[in-house]
Scaffold this motif. Structure first.
Motif, PDB file in Angstrom:
ATOM      1  N   GLU A 156       0.828  -1.214   0.000  1.00 23.01           N
ATOM      2  CA  GLU A 156       0.000   0.000   0.000  1.00 23.01           C
ATOM      3  C   GLU A 156       0.862   1.263   0.000  1.00 23.01           C
ATOM      4  N   ILE A 157       2.056   1.174   0.598  1.00 19.81           N
ATOM      5  CA  ILE A 157       2.944   2.358   0.561  1.00 19.81           C
ATOM      6  C   ILE A 157       3.413   2.595  -0.884  1.00 19.81           C
ATOM      7  N   ALA A 158       3.745   1.494  -1.566  1.00 15.74           N
ATOM      8  CA  ALA A 158       4.162   1.619  -2.972  1.00 15.74           C
ATOM      9  C   ALA A 158       3.031   2.204  -3.811  1.00 15.74           C
ATOM     10  N   ALA A 159       1.801   1.744  -3.551  1.00 15.84           N
ATOM     11  CA  ALA A 159       0.651   2.215  -4.336  1.00 15.84           C
ATOM     12  C   ALA A 159       0.437   3.721  -4.128  1.00 15.84           C
ATOM     13  N   CYS A 160       0.489   4.167  -2.874  1.00 12.37           N
ATOM     14  CA  CYS A 160       0.270   5.601  -2.596  1.00 12.37           C
ATOM     15  C   CYS A 160       1.404   6.442  -3.180  1.00 12.37           C
ATOM     16  N   THR A 161       2.627   5.890  -3.117  1.00 16.02           N
ATOM     17  CA  THR A 161       3.785   6.622  -3.656  1.00 16.02           C
ATOM     18  C   THR A 161       3.655   6.774  -5.177  1.00 16.02           C
ATOM     19  N   ALA A 162       3.282   5.675  -5.835  1.00 17.10           N
ATOM     20  CA  ALA A 162       3.121   5.720  -7.290  1.00 17.10           C
ATOM     21  C   ALA A 162       1.995   6.687  -7.668  1.00 17.10           C
TER      22      ALA A 162
END
Ligand code: 1GP
Length: 247
Positions: A156-162
């Motif tokens: 989820e951190i990767a998703a929000c960052t992207a």
């Protein structure tokens, strides 16, 4: 020079065609090995050749680019580990912002230094949100970046960052475990990033088998990057390319 590399990423995404990029570290192969690798890439119908490294030990970038360009028509894209890795001998450059980290130099500082040079070069700029993902052990990329990679088990951190990267106008998202990653980026991370953004997603770091490449494609990756694994076994390139192109 035709400047349409970014368009080819977008078109492939639209047409659901998966692509393979071969990463060449200009330090690593000798001249014969480089020739052999590029010939394999031609035969395997590799879609892109990335050239660069997190830490180069020799001044071989230009000669490597000239050699590669003389052997292939595959678009050659700089994947720079630092501002020193800029050259007009390539077709395009991944203009990276390390959005997974909080190191201001790699978020915007080095881009400011490189911008006036890039403006004068005939090099297509590919604005790319670069996400380093924790991959079992420190990689050269994670250490040299002076930044903390996204935890492997926190998709989820990767998703929000992207998502934030795309909102800022970045055109490509690169999820990277770093060269020689012990374990590659998980499919669930690729999947969540896919749901979060429309931009083409590039995934690399520690991909060693056609099965893993396909699993990432099915999870939503548009471009798979392989480097290390093909250095010791160039034939693997054909197997991975075939698998990626059929997925
Ligand atoms: C690294 O994504 C690339 O930045 C490729 O990694 O060399 O582990 O295939 P490998």
């Amino acid at each position: 020079m035709a400047h349409n590399v970014l368009q080819t990423f977008a078109l492939a995404r639209q047409q659901k065609q998966k692509k393979l990029a071969l990463l060449i570290d200009p330090d690593t192969p000798g001249e014969d090995q480089l020739k052999h690798l590029v010939q394999e890439a031609n035969q395997a119908h590799v879609d892109y050749i990335f050239v660069g490294g997190s830490l180069l030990l020799k001044d071989t970038l230009e000669s490597c680019l000239v050699k590669v360009k003389s052997l292939t028509n595959i678009p050659v894209i700089l994947f720079p580990g630092s501002v020193l890795q800029v050259s007009e001998k390539a077709d395009a450059i991944l203009f990276l912002s390390l959005i997974s980290g909080r190191n201001p130099d790699l978020l915007i500082g080095n881009q400011v230094i490189a911008a006036p040079y890039l403006k004068q070069l005939d090099l297509e700029i590919l604005p790319t949100g670069y996400l380093l993902v924790e991959s079992g052990q420190a990689t050269t990329a994670s250490y040299m970046s002076g930044s903390q990679p996204i935890p492997h088990h926190k998709p989820e951190i990767a998703a929000c960052t992207a998502m934030a990267g795309e909102m800022l106008g970045l055109k490509l998202i690169y999820l990277d475990g770093g060269s020689g990653a012990q374990y590659p980026v998980s499919e669930s991370m690729v999947q969540q990033v896919r749901q979060a953004v429309d931009a083409p997603i590039i995934v690399g770091g520690g991909i060693k088998t056609p099965e893993k490449a396909v699993a990432n494609c099915k999870a939503g990756a548009d471009v798979i990057v392989v480097g290390n694994a093909t250095e010791s076994n160039p034939k693997l390139l054909r197997q991975i390319a075939e698998a990626v192109h059929q997925s």
